[in-house]
Design a protein around this motif. Structure first.
Motif, short mmCIF file in Angstrom:
data_model
loop_
_atom_site.label_atom_id
_atom_site.label_comp_id
_atom_site.label_asym_id
_atom_site.label_seq_id
_atom_site.Cartn_x
_atom_site.Cartn_y
_atom_site.Cartn_z
N PRO A 168 0.80 -1.23 0.00
CA PRO A 168 0.00 0.00 0.00
C PRO A 168 0.83 1.28 0.00
O PRO A 168 0.38 2.29 -0.53
N GLU A 171 1.42 2.14 -3.46
CA GLU A 171 0.19 2.67 -4.05
C GLU A 171 -0.02 4.13 -3.65
O GLU A 171 -0.40 4.97 -4.47
N ARG A 172 0.25 4.42 -2.37
CA ARG A 172 0.04 5.79 -1.87
C ARG A 172 1.02 6.76 -2.52
O ARG A 172 0.63 7.86 -2.92
N SER A 174 2.97 6.35 -5.38
CA SER A 174 2.97 6.41 -6.84
C SER A 174 1.62 6.76 -7.44
O SER A 174 1.54 7.28 -8.55
N TYR A 176 -0.45 4.40 -8.25
CA TYR A 176 -0.85 3.20 -8.98
C TYR A 176 -1.24 2.10 -8.00
O TYR A 176 -0.51 1.82 -7.05
N SER A 177 -2.39 1.46 -8.24
CA SER A 177 -2.80 0.34 -7.40
C SER A 177 -2.02 -0.92 -7.81
O SER A 177 -1.36 -0.95 -8.86
N LEU A 178 -2.12 -1.96 -6.98
CA LEU A 178 -1.48 -3.23 -7.29
C LEU A 178 -1.98 -3.77 -8.63
O LEU A 178 -1.19 -4.24 -9.46
N GLU A 180 -3.13 -2.08 -11.15
CA GLU A 180 -2.60 -1.28 -12.26
C GLU A 180 -1.11 -1.54 -12.49
O GLU A 180 -0.63 -1.48 -13.63
N ALA A 181 -0.38 -1.81 -11.41
CA ALA A 181 1.07 -1.97 -11.52
C ALA A 181 1.48 -3.38 -11.95
O ALA A 181 2.50 -3.56 -12.62
N ARG A 220 4.71 10.26 -10.75
CA ARG A 220 3.50 9.62 -10.24
C ARG A 220 2.45 9.46 -11.34
O ARG A 220 2.58 10.02 -12.44
N LYS A 221 1.39 8.76 -10.99
CA LYS A 221 0.29 8.58 -11.94
C LYS A 221 -0.31 9.91 -12.35
O LYS A 221 -0.74 10.09 -13.50
#
Length: 546
Positions: A168, A171-172, A174, A176-178, A180-181, A220-221
């Motif tokens: 997490p 995710e926080r 970047s 990007y969620s798991l 998405e990555a 970042r995203k």
């Protein structure tokens, strides 16, 4: 031949052999208990695990003789429920606690033990020691919690660099969620600010089985940039082959920004110390210049007055010359006057000397104003704000920076004559105005080609709102590039390149205005120019600039 009716049935013998084989060789624990939960029989495996010399030594004993009372009581309750209900307990996980304090885990199945008529006469069961598995599961769960709750980003990739897992924190940071990555490589975060050789050295290190540590400037995203320090290590299997890569990444954006601000502050302090030294030197030079400048000014004024008297005297002399020309005895003297007038081009002298004296006086007065501006600019204001005329501060900045703008721009000023004095630290506001005027001059100089060599225009407007004084400095330069605007007031940001400018000017102006409880804002358009506005409170009790 024996009678078939008297031949022993082999089935019970076979069952006895099979039961004996199970009790002697099965690695799981097998046990039988009566209705009082006393052991009737156990297999060899259980006897060994219970620390008994033989299975027979367990006969008649209960769990209370072997385990802690807490575990024995729970096991007794389960067995009595089975006896009462006939319902088995299947694959239950039990924690066994021993008198010495240590614990073990078993997976156990308990069933009712029935006689030939189906009556429940006790219980029997089979247990498998799963202590090692349970400890491994607990360690895995703890490790999972640590990874999941770790405040730094953790990334696991396959040997080709494709992401299999992120925590997490990744995710926080970047965005990007798991989901998405997963399946992507680290190019997902690539900012384009590192050369190919940087990534080449990284891959050469980790594919050789070595650990790599360094810093990334990633994206970042949402498109924003951030800095992170990463340690990437190979993960090996039992044969030593690299099966994965494991990265621990810490967001260091705030730390780098703080370091940059600290470095910028140190540079500003260094500049301040230098300016203080220059200020003292300027004050001394100004004092030294003022004295001879005053001599020159006084002498020029004396010469102007004297030449005016001399001019009037010469007018009388010329009139006398004309009247004396008919007097024979005076004609030689008149001829000498005519010769001197012709040799000295007296008419030209009488016309040009007053102009020269006037221009000299104007030049000396300009020197005096510049010296006065330098004294004002170099004069430390102390730590408390005091009322000052913003118009005077603007004029001081213009005088000091004249060499920067006089060849490239025209200056147009518009001051509010009714504006009251504004509480400021005059030396700091002088610095801010100087930076903005020089920036404006350099901006219009950079767009001279567009104007075909014509001078640019710098407009300075000082006005007043009910709560704030506003200084607007506008230029008709090229405007500020789009990519720089979001970072304009950050340290080391410049539109002219690091080799030309340090990128500290606007950062310093921003900090100065913030320290005054004010605000700096700007409008810019490509090919049109830029306007900076400084909003300063009219009093120290004024609310922050809107």
């Amino acid at each position: 031949m024996p009678d078939a009716s008297t031949t022993p049935d082999p089935a019970p013998r076979l069952e006895q052999i099979l039961l004996q084989a199970l009790l002697q060789h099965l690695p799981e624990d097998i046990y039988f208990k009566d209705r009082a939960s006393r052991f009737l029989r156990v297999n060899a495996s259980m006897a060994r695990r219970m620390g008994q010399p033989s299975p027979a030594a367990m006969a008649g004993r209960t769990d209370f003789d072997i385990f802690s009372r807490e575990h024995a009581q729970a096991a007794f309750a389960d067995e009595q429920r089975i006896i009462a209900t006939g319902e088995p307990l299947i694959d239950a996980m039990e924690k066994e606690t021993w008198p010495d304090g240590h614990s073990t885990w078993v997976s156990t199945t308990k069933l009712p033990l029935r006689d030939l008529d189906g009556a429940v006469i006790g219980t029997f069961g089979i247990s498998r020691d799963i202590t090692a598995r349970k400890l491994a599961e607990d360690n895995y769960r703890k490790l999972s919690l640590i990874v999941h709750q770790c405040p730094v980003a953790i990334v696991l990739t396959d040997p080709t660099g494709r992401i299999e897992y992120v925590n997490p924190s990744f995710e926080r940071v970047s965005g990007y969620s798991l989901t998405e990555a997963r399946g992507h490589t680290s190019r997902l975060l690539k900012s384009g600010e590192h050369p190919a050789a940087f990534y080449g050295e990284l891959w050469e290190t980790i594919t050789a089985g070595r650990q790599w540590t360094g810093e990334f400037h990633n994206r970042r995203k949402d498109g924003s940039l951030f800095w992170e320090r990463a340690t990437i290590s190979p993960v090996r299997d039992e044969q030593g082959r690299v099966t994965h890569f494991f990265a621990i990444k810490e967001d260091i954006t705030a730390g780098r920004r703080a370091a940059e601000e600290r470095r910028a502050l140190e540079e500003q302090l260094d500049i301040a110390h230098k300016l203080e030294s220059v200020g003292r030197l300027s004050a001394g030079i100004a004092h030294e210049i003022n004295t001879p400048a005053q001599f020159v000014t006084d002498n020029l004024r004396f010469l102007s007055t004297a030449f005016d008297l001399l001019t009037r005297y010469l007018a009388v002399v010329e009139q006398l010359r004309r009247e004396a020309g008919n007097v024979a005895t005076l004609q030689p003297l008149c001829g000498e006057l005519d010769r001197l007038a012709a040799d000295g081009d007296l008419g030209f002298v009488r016309t040009e000397v007053p102009c020269c004296l006037a221009q000299s006086l104007e030049g000396v007065e300009r020197i005096t104003r510049i010296v006065g501006a330098l004294k004002d600019f170099a004069q430390p204001a102390g730590e408390r704000r005091s009322p000052a005329s913003l118009a005077h501060l603007v004029e001081t900045a213009l005088a000091v920076s004249r060499h920067e703008w006089q060849d490239v721009a025209e200056i147009a000023t518009d001051f509010d004559p009714a504006q009251p004095p504004v509480p400021v630290l005059a030396d700091e506001i002088n610095q801010a105005l100087l930076h903005l005027v020089i920036n404006a001059a350099q901006a219009v100089a950079g767009s001279a080609a567009r104007r075909q060599g014509a001078k640019g225009l710098i407009r300075i407007h000082v006005s007043t709102t009910p709560t704030h004084a506003v200084i607007a400095i506008a230029d008709n330069g090229p405007g500020i590039p789009d990519e720089i605007r979001p970072h304009l007031f950050e340290p080391y940001v410049t539109t002219r390149g690091a080799a030309i400018a340090s990128g500290q000017g606007l950062h310093l102006v921003h900090r100065i205005i913030q320290r005054h409880g004010g605000r700096i804002e700007y409008d810019t358009a490509a090919g049109v120019g830029t306007t900076f506005r400084l909003l300063l409170p009219l009093s120290t009790d004024s609310p922050p600039a809107p």
